[in-house]
Design an enzyme around this catalytic site. Structure first.
Site, PDB file in Angstrom:
ATOM      1  N   CYS A  25       1.001  -1.184  -0.009  1.00 20.30           N
ATOM      2  CA  CYS A  25       0.150  -0.135  -0.100  1.00 20.30           C
ATOM      3  C   CYS A  25       0.832   1.288   0.154  1.00 20.30           C
ATOM      4  O   CYS A  25       2.203   1.100   0.459  1.00 20.30           O
ATOM      5  CB  CYS A  25      -0.914   0.117   1.431  1.00 20.30           C
ATOM      6  SG  CYS A  25      -2.027   1.236   1.253  1.00 20.30           S
ATOM      7  N   TYR A  31      -4.315   1.999  11.780  1.00 21.08           N
ATOM      8  CA  TYR A  31      -5.246   0.946  12.184  1.00 21.08           C
ATOM      9  C   TYR A  31      -5.397  -0.155  11.261  1.00 21.08           C
ATOM     10  O   TYR A  31      -6.078  -1.165  11.442  1.00 21.08           O
ATOM     11  CB  TYR A  31      -6.569   1.385  12.583  1.00 21.08           C
ATOM     12  CG  TYR A  31      -7.338   2.127  11.426  1.00 21.08           C
ATOM     13  CD1 TYR A  31      -7.615   1.704  10.213  1.00 21.08           C
ATOM     14  CD2 TYR A  31      -7.840   3.332  11.492  1.00 21.08           C
ATOM     15  CE1 TYR A  31      -8.358   1.953   9.210  1.00 21.08           C
ATOM     16  CE2 TYR A  31      -8.237   4.093  10.343  1.00 21.08           C
ATOM     17  CZ  TYR A  31      -8.553   3.476   9.152  1.00 21.08           C
ATOM     18  OH  TYR A  31      -9.411   4.335   8.382  1.00 21.08           O
ATOM     19  N   CYS A  32      -4.429  -0.154  10.196  1.00 16.89           N
ATOM     20  CA  CYS A  32      -4.841  -1.116   8.775  1.00 16.89           C
ATOM     21  C   CYS A  32      -4.195  -2.411   9.602  1.00 16.89           C
ATOM     22  O   CYS A  32      -3.119  -2.530   9.971  1.00 16.89           O
ATOM     23  CB  CYS A  32      -3.775  -0.685   7.842  1.00 16.89           C
ATOM     24  SG  CYS A  32      -3.901  -1.952   6.340  1.00 16.89           S
ATOM     25  N   ARG A 144      -5.339   8.138   9.132  1.00 14.80           N
ATOM     26  CA  ARG A 144      -5.117   7.982   7.593  1.00 14.80           C
ATOM     27  C   ARG A 144      -4.169   8.745   7.084  1.00 14.80           C
ATOM     28  O   ARG A 144      -4.217   9.775   6.540  1.00 14.80           O
ATOM     29  CB  ARG A 144      -6.276   7.862   6.818  1.00 14.80           C
ATOM     30  CG  ARG A 144      -7.358   7.078   7.131  1.00 14.80           C
ATOM     31  CD  ARG A 144      -8.802   6.722   6.249  1.00 14.80           C
ATOM     32  NE  ARG A 144      -8.223   6.244   4.959  1.00 14.80           N
ATOM     33  CZ  ARG A 144      -8.040   5.006   4.663  1.00 14.80           C
ATOM     34  NH1 ARG A 144      -8.282   3.995   5.429  1.00 14.80           N
ATOM     35  NH2 ARG A 144      -7.365   4.614   3.448  1.00 14.80           N
ATOM     36  N   CYS A 275     -21.312 -18.301   7.514  1.00  9.68           N
ATOM     37  CA  CYS A 275     -20.421 -17.526   6.264  1.00  9.68           C
ATOM     38  C   CYS A 275     -19.724 -18.486   5.574  1.00  9.68           C
ATOM     39  O   CYS A 275     -20.090 -19.568   5.561  1.00  9.68           O
ATOM     40  CB  CYS A 275     -19.784 -16.344   7.103  1.00  9.68           C
ATOM     41  SG  CYS A 275     -18.610 -17.230   8.472  1.00  9.68           S
ATOM     42  N   ASP A 291     -11.220 -12.522   4.211  1.00 10.69           N
ATOM     43  CA  ASP A 291     -10.232 -11.320   4.461  1.00 10.69           C
ATOM     44  C   ASP A 291      -9.816 -11.123   5.891  1.00 10.69           C
ATOM     45  O   ASP A 291      -8.564 -10.485   5.905  1.00 10.69           O
ATOM     46  CB  ASP A 291     -10.968 -10.194   3.786  1.00 10.69           C
ATOM     47  CG  ASP A 291     -10.029  -8.789   3.822  1.00 10.69           C
ATOM     48  OD1 ASP A 291      -8.763  -9.157   3.368  1.00 10.69           O
ATOM     49  OD2 ASP A 291     -10.551  -7.870   4.132  1.00 10.69           O
ATOM     50  N   CYS A 332     -26.101 -15.535  23.171  1.00 12.27           N
ATOM     51  CA  CYS A 332     -26.582 -15.113  21.672  1.00 12.27           C
ATOM     52  C   CYS A 332     -27.798 -15.895  21.330  1.00 12.27           C
ATOM     53  O   CYS A 332     -28.889 -15.241  20.751  1.00 12.27           O
ATOM     54  CB  CYS A 332     -25.453 -15.396  20.802  1.00 12.27           C
ATOM     55  SG  CYS A 332     -24.106 -14.314  20.883  1.00 12.27           S
ATOM     56  N   CYS A 335     -30.798 -14.388  22.752  1.00 10.07           N
ATOM     57  CA  CYS A 335     -30.950 -12.909  22.523  1.00 10.07           C
ATOM     58  C   CYS A 335     -31.925 -12.560  21.811  1.00 10.07           C
ATOM     59  O   CYS A 335     -32.354 -13.348  20.569  1.00 10.07           O
ATOM     60  CB  CYS A 335     -29.623 -12.310  22.025  1.00 10.07           C
ATOM     61  SG  CYS A 335     -29.777 -10.422  21.424  1.00 10.07           S
TER      62      CYS A 335
END
Length: 433
Positions: A25, A31-32, A144, A275, A291, A332, A335
């Site tokens: 980059c 924070y990347c 940034r 997912c 990712d 959960c 919930c």
């Protein structure tokens, strides 16, 4: 992959986040999480070869059993590959595209290298561009920065103007962190009124405190947004959006949540019950489960050695997808907002629940407050949509209802009159389950 599996067992479609320049980059955002991934490939030039590019495109198009295929270019920073690389990708997409197949290219960028030539290319090839910007100058430049430690705000705003001038469809991706999370309306109004963007996505920064850069540890950095901060950020923007911007400004977080009230949770991957259909492809052809899980434990293989369709449908990836549902803690499962949230993203499940169970979501407190606050409005919008109407009808409902009161009601109570004007209590009208 199980030798007994047939094409009927394959997912008809899936999503691959392609990183042709790997983690390389031209910025150095504090924070990347992806910059540290370069340690996985010591000595690499972080440039996708033509061999890998063609193998990816050919295998992606062959694997899909649906007429529309999305090609998602990400990074690092994909513009570092240069325009010729993407011109070549268009040639290969046309070469391997089946008759009737529609290709959608998406492109996430920090905007620093965009110029007229890039924007003409995006327009001519109908790219959907995502532009990363974190709000007004003081908020954006706080984290940034470029490699020299300088802010990047003016260059990103110039990129937005170029995209608009060339008629490129684009949206804004805003990373919500410990700094800009305290200024929700300033951020939102900047995007809506000054940049005049219609599509916005807010991504909460949850950065684990560790050296490896993987999903390890249960402490977060000071750059991370706090759970209560995140909930307050969403609530403040939602209150303005629901009263004036529904149908005009599209906030992906709100659209994704509304899907839950329509019984369609999962239009946004973080809210899906399972997912595993969103993988990441590195510059050398290595495929990872997600990712956010580009690490040795979630390495699936390389497309030059194993077909993409086999890895995407293999048991390792299927288990990764099922674990999101199967490893939910009881907190959960009990919930009231499970139908909308489904435990959110697995990458954020690293704390204990209030009951002391592992696997609690770091952002749970904020999401619960947001869902609780948004619930009556979501019910109204869902009901409008189920009647075949448009969700923006809620704006007039709220305006008519609140104009009768001396002070604007920040929230619809169950025993308040329903904003639709029926004369019934909200709980007996649009607020019914």
């Amino acid at each position: 992959m199980d030798a007994r599996a047939t094409s009927a067992d394959f997912h008809p479609a899936f999503h691959i986040m392609v990183k042709p320049s790997g983690s390389a980059c031209n910025l150095n955002c504090d924070y990347c999480f992806f910059l540290k991934k370069e340690r996985l490939y010591p000595g690499s030039n972080f440039r996708m070869s033509d061999e890998v590019l063609e193998a990816y495109i050919k295998q992606l198009l062959e694997a899909h059993r649906v007429p529309k295929v999305t090609v998602a270019w990400q990074g690092g920073e994909p513009t570092l590959m240069g325009l010729d690389f993407f011109r070549r990708s268009i040639e290969l997409l046309e070469k391997h595209r089946r008759p009737g197949m529609v290709i959608e290219n998406t492109f996430q960028t920090n905007g620093i290298l965009l110029d007229d030539e890039w924007c003409r290319f995006f327009c001519e090839n109908s790219f959907l561009v995502g532009l990363s910007i974190d709000g007004p100058k003081d908020l954006h430049d706080f984290y940034r920065k470029d490699k020299g430690g300088n802010g990047t705000f003016e260059r990103v705003v110039e990129a937005a103007r170029l995209l608009q001038e060339h008629g490129v469809e684009f949206n804004v991706l805003c990373a919500v962190n410990s700094k800009n999370a305290d200024h929700p309306l300033e951020v939102y109004r900047f995007f809506r009124d000054e940049l005049e963007v219609r599509y916005i996505q807010f991504i909460p920064i949850v950065e684990r405190e560790n050296e490896g850069g993987f999903q390890e540890g249960d402490e977060v950095t000071g750059r991370s947004v706090g759970p209560a901060q995140w909930g307050g950020f969403l609530i403040e923007i939602f209150d303005e959006w629901v009263r004036r911007d529904v149908g005009k400004t599209f906030v992906l977080n709100f659209d994704g949540a509304l899907a839950g009230w329509l019984g369609m949770a999962g239009t946004l991957c973080i809210f899906g019950p399972t997912c595993g259909l969103g993988m990441a492809l590195e510059h050398n052809g290595d495929l990872y489960s997600c990712d956010h899980f580009v690490d040795p434990d979630h390495f699936l293989g390389n497309i030059l050695r194993t077909p993409l369709i086999e890895m995407a449908n293999g048991e390792k990836q299927r288990k990764f997808g099922r674990d999101k549902r199967d490893m939910l803690p009881n907190f959960c499962l009990k919930c009231e907002f499970l139908f909308a949230c489904n435990g959110e993203c697995p990458k954020n499940r690293f704390i204990e629940t209030p009951d002391g169970e592992p696997g609690g979501n770091y952002l749970c407190e904020g999401y619960r407050e947001f869902f609780k606050h948004a619930d009556p409005y979501m019910k109204i919008m869902a009901d409008l949509l189920l009647q075949g109407k448009t969700a923006d009808g809620i704006i007039k409902m709220l305006s008519d209802s609140e104009s009768k009161s001396a002070t604007r009601s920040p929230k619809i109570g169950r025993n308040d009159p329903c904003p639709c004007g029926s004369g019934m209590k909200f709980k007996k009208c649009h607020g019914r389950r």
